[in-house]
Design a protein around this motif. Structure first.
Motif: not given
Length: 194
Positions: A22-23, A25-26, A29-30, A39
């Motif tokens: 998930t990190k 993914y974040d 996205t950023e 997610r």
């Protein structure tokens, strides 16, 4: 024969920990470099597909173990090509850590798959400046004008490549020296002042 380095004195590659998907993914996205599903769909696809078709590494600062970003090797092509991805917040990195990470990733691809002839790195103008000098000597093979939509606008997509022969002749010897770490002047053949 290439040495399959996974670390330098400053940086270490480790397989991505399941809790860090998930990190990743974040961060993607950023940075806006990839078109992503939700997610949950991303996490599910990672756990069911990625390990067979994509190698994903955490890029860690060796001194502290802090995860600085992620690297990926994906889209193995029968013609002997793969795409590499480095995803980092460059404004928080010590100078040179991004370049070392890219060198480790290129080397890992060539050292582990003998059939590879070339590796590709794709980027847009949105992130091109974050590569610093790392792409100065890397050939740009193509640009697709206005190909990627991010931050409310269309960006050009640039394809950079490194061939196995160029890496073996030029990049691998430099990475070998970096990976060995600093040596004393005496060990390098110099003398110490008295």
């Amino acid at each position: 024969m290439l040495t399959p380095h996974l670390e330098t004195p400053r940086v270490r590659f480790s397989p991505i920990a399941p809790e860090n998907v998930t990190k990743l993914y974040d961060l993607l996205t950023e940075l806006g470099l990839e078109s992503l599903p939700s997610r949950d769909a991303f996490s599910e696809s990672y756990h069911s597909v990625a390990k067979r078709f994509v190698d994903i590494f955490e890029i860690q600062l060796r001194r502290t173990g802090e995860v600085l970003g992620f690297g990926s090797i994906r889209e193995h092509d029968p013609a002997g090509h793969v795409k590499l991805g480095i995803f980092m917040r460059t404004n928080r990195l010590p100078v040179g850590v991004g370049a070392e990470s890219m060198m480790l990733l290129v080397n890992h691809a060539f050292a582990n798959w003998d059939y590879l002839r070339k590796v590709y790195v794709l980027t847009t103008d949105a992130s091109l400046g974050q590569f610093g000098s790392a792409l100065l000597s890397t050939p740009r093979e193509a640009s697709l004008p206005r190909h990627v939509y991010f931050q409310g606008r269309l960006w050009d997509l640039h394809f950079y490549s490194v061939s196995r022969s160029a890496w073996t002749a030029n990049g691998a010897p430099i990475l070998d020296r970096i990976a060995r770490g600093p040596r004393s002047r005496a060990a390098a053949g110099g003398s110490r002042p008295e």
